[in-house]
Motif scaffolding. Structure first.
Motif, mmCIF file in Angstrom:
data_model
loop_
_atom_site.group_PDB
_atom_site.id
_atom_site.type_symbol
_atom_site.label_atom_id
_atom_site.label_comp_id
_atom_site.label_asym_id
_atom_site.label_seq_id
_atom_site.Cartn_x
_atom_site.Cartn_y
_atom_site.Cartn_z
ATOM 1 N N ARG A 187 20.086 -6.154 -3.120
ATOM 2 C CA ARG A 187 18.842 -5.555 -3.625
ATOM 3 C C ARG A 187 17.689 -6.555 -3.515
ATOM 4 N NH1 ARG A 187 19.652 -0.786 -6.922
ATOM 5 N NH2 ARG A 187 21.869 -0.380 -7.172
ATOM 6 N N LYS A 188 17.968 -7.798 -3.865
ATOM 7 C CA LYS A 188 16.945 -8.834 -3.783
ATOM 8 C C LYS A 188 16.519 -9.049 -2.333
ATOM 9 C CE LYS A 188 16.043 -13.635 -5.018
ATOM 10 N NZ LYS A 188 16.591 -14.861 -5.630
ATOM 11 N N ARG A 189 17.487 -9.109 -1.427
ATOM 12 C CA ARG A 189 17.175 -9.312 -0.003
ATOM 13 C C ARG A 189 16.347 -8.142 0.533
ATOM 14 N NH1 ARG A 189 15.414 -11.891 3.876
ATOM 15 N NH2 ARG A 189 16.428 -11.718 5.878
ATOM 16 N N CYS A 190 16.723 -6.939 0.178
ATOM 17 C CA CYS A 190 15.971 -5.756 0.625
ATOM 18 C C CYS A 190 14.544 -5.783 0.092
ATOM 19 C CB CYS A 190 16.677 -4.477 0.186
ATOM 20 S SG CYS A 190 18.250 -4.180 1.028
ATOM 21 N N SER A 191 14.392 -6.169 -1.152
ATOM 22 C CA SER A 191 13.064 -6.285 -1.745
ATOM 23 C C SER A 191 12.227 -7.320 -1.000
ATOM 24 C CB SER A 191 13.186 -6.643 -3.220
ATOM 25 O OG SER A 191 11.928 -6.789 -3.797
ATOM 26 N N GLN A 192 12.838 -8.446 -0.660
ATOM 27 C CA GLN A 192 12.131 -9.483 0.096
ATOM 28 C C GLN A 192 11.677 -8.977 1.459
ATOM 29 O OE1 GLN A 192 15.188 -12.482 0.086
ATOM 30 N NE2 GLN A 192 14.406 -13.467 -1.773
ATOM 31 N N LEU A 193 12.439 -8.062 2.039
ATOM 32 C CA LEU A 193 12.086 -7.498 3.346
ATOM 33 C C LEU A 193 11.135 -6.315 3.233
ATOM 34 C CD1 LEU A 193 15.514 -7.740 5.190
ATOM 35 C CD2 LEU A 193 13.426 -9.033 5.687
ATOM 36 N N GLY A 194 10.750 -5.953 2.004
ATOM 37 C CA GLY A 194 9.739 -4.919 1.828
ATOM 38 C C GLY A 194 10.222 -3.566 1.362
ATOM 39 N N ALA A 195 11.494 -3.446 0.997
ATOM 40 C CA ALA A 195 11.981 -2.157 0.488
ATOM 41 C C ALA A 195 11.265 -1.818 -0.813
ATOM 42 C CB ALA A 195 13.486 -2.207 0.266
ATOM 43 N N ASP A 196 10.885 -0.565 -0.948
ATOM 44 C CA ASP A 196 10.239 -0.109 -2.176
ATOM 45 C C ASP A 196 11.263 0.179 -3.268
ATOM 46 O OD1 ASP A 196 7.366 0.035 -1.369
ATOM 47 O OD2 ASP A 196 8.211 1.365 0.156
ATOM 48 N N ALA A 197 12.486 0.495 -2.863
ATOM 49 C CA ALA A 197 13.561 0.767 -3.820
ATOM 50 C C ALA A 197 14.892 0.677 -3.085
ATOM 51 C CB ALA A 197 13.397 2.153 -4.442
ATOM 52 N N TRP A 241 4.771 9.387 9.267
ATOM 53 C CA TRP A 241 5.885 9.612 8.333
ATOM 54 C C TRP A 241 5.488 9.087 6.958
ATOM 55 C CZ3 TRP A 241 8.032 5.070 6.357
ATOM 56 C CH2 TRP A 241 7.755 3.899 7.079
ATOM 57 N N ASP A 242 6.149 9.614 5.935
ATOM 58 C CA ASP A 242 5.851 9.217 4.560
ATOM 59 C C ASP A 242 6.958 8.370 3.945
ATOM 60 O OD1 ASP A 242 3.481 10.871 4.484
ATOM 61 O OD2 ASP A 242 4.836 12.588 4.305
ATOM 62 N N LEU A 243 8.207 8.657 4.327
ATOM 63 C CA LEU A 243 9.354 8.011 3.708
ATOM 64 C C LEU A 243 10.417 7.734 4.760
ATOM 65 C CD1 LEU A 243 10.965 7.228 1.084
ATOM 66 C CD2 LEU A 243 11.765 9.608 1.058
ATOM 67 N N GLN A 289 3.102 4.562 2.906
ATOM 68 C CA GLN A 289 4.446 4.832 3.404
ATOM 69 C C GLN A 289 5.474 4.075 2.580
ATOM 70 O OE1 GLN A 289 3.475 3.700 7.495
ATOM 71 N NE2 GLN A 289 3.977 5.778 8.130
ATOM 72 N N ARG A 290 6.571 4.757 2.268
ATOM 73 C CA ARG A 290 7.624 4.178 1.445
ATOM 74 C C ARG A 290 8.905 4.025 2.255
ATOM 75 N NH1 ARG A 290 4.142 2.463 -1.036
ATOM 76 N NH2 ARG A 290 3.193 3.350 -2.880
ATOM 77 N N VAL A 291 9.606 2.930 1.965
ATOM 78 C CA VAL A 291 10.887 2.657 2.612
ATOM 79 C C VAL A 291 11.901 2.357 1.518
ATOM 80 C CG1 VAL A 291 12.130 1.139 4.181
ATOM 81 C CG2 VAL A 291 9.763 1.735 4.669
ATOM 82 N N VAL A 292 12.989 3.112 1.523
ATOM 83 C CA VAL A 292 14.047 2.877 0.541
ATOM 84 C C VAL A 292 15.373 2.654 1.260
ATOM 85 C CG1 VAL A 292 12.885 4.230 -1.248
ATOM 86 C CG2 VAL A 292 14.599 5.326 0.193
ATOM 87 N N VAL A 293 16.237 1.928 0.593
ATOM 88 C CA VAL A 293 17.577 1.661 1.103
ATOM 89 C C VAL A 293 18.552 2.499 0.298
ATOM 90 C CG1 VAL A 293 19.374 -0.098 1.311
ATOM 91 C CG2 VAL A 293 17.008 -0.642 1.922
ATOM 92 N N LEU A 294 19.490 3.142 1.001
ATOM 93 C CA LEU A 294 20.570 3.895 0.373
ATOM 94 C C LEU A 294 21.864 3.370 0.963
ATOM 95 C CD1 LEU A 294 21.468 6.246 -1.465
ATOM 96 C CD2 LEU A 294 21.302 7.729 0.547
ATOM 97 N N SER A 295 22.635 2.653 0.159
ATOM 98 C CA SER A 295 23.800 1.946 0.690
ATOM 99 C C SER A 295 24.940 1.898 -0.320
ATOM 100 C CB SER A 295 23.391 0.516 1.059
ATOM 101 O OG SER A 295 24.499 -0.233 1.497
#
Length: 128
Positions: free
Chosen positions: A93-103, A51-53, A79-85
């Protein structure tokens, strides 16, 4: 080039609209979807580099998108992982970034930014 994309979203209406929009405007190829953390983690661990995204909602029927993000830490660099919420606060946003979210994108007012992000990723892959 199309982005092979996995969607983690428990609301069927949002998921179907998101997939339709991204297929039409951002060249994604949906590979599958999950409504809860356990199913998402199982799919992602079984697919490895196929997978890519991944697009992940934070609040799921069972479990959390944060757990899915954590499961993606060992992904390949391409591979990219983004959060949509709907809960894209500064702290989240900071917590997601710490867990490795690309955006991180807010469902209510950043869908266009998500589409742009997907288009940039597919262009980047085509030139890679």
């Amino acid at each position: 080039m199309t982005l092979r994309t996995f969607i983690v979203e428990d609301n069927a209406t949002i998921r179907e609209n998101l997939i339709g929009t991204l297929e039409e405007l951002a060249s994604i190829q949906p590979l599958g979807w999950a409504e809860n953390e356990a199913d998402a983690r199982a799919w992602l661990s079984g697919q490895h580099g196929d997978w890519d995204l991944a697009i992940i909602d934070l609040f799921l029927r069972q479990g959390s998108g944060l757990g899915v993000l954590e499961a993606c830490k060992a992904r390949e660099p391409r591979q990219r992982v983004v959060v949509l919420s709907n809960y894209a606060t500064t702290d989240m946003r900071k917590r997601c970034s710490q867990l490795g979210a690309d955006a991180v994108f807010d469902k209510s007012n950043e869908i266009d930014a998500l589409i742009d992000y997907c288009m940039q990723q597919s262009t980047g892959q085509a030139s890679a």
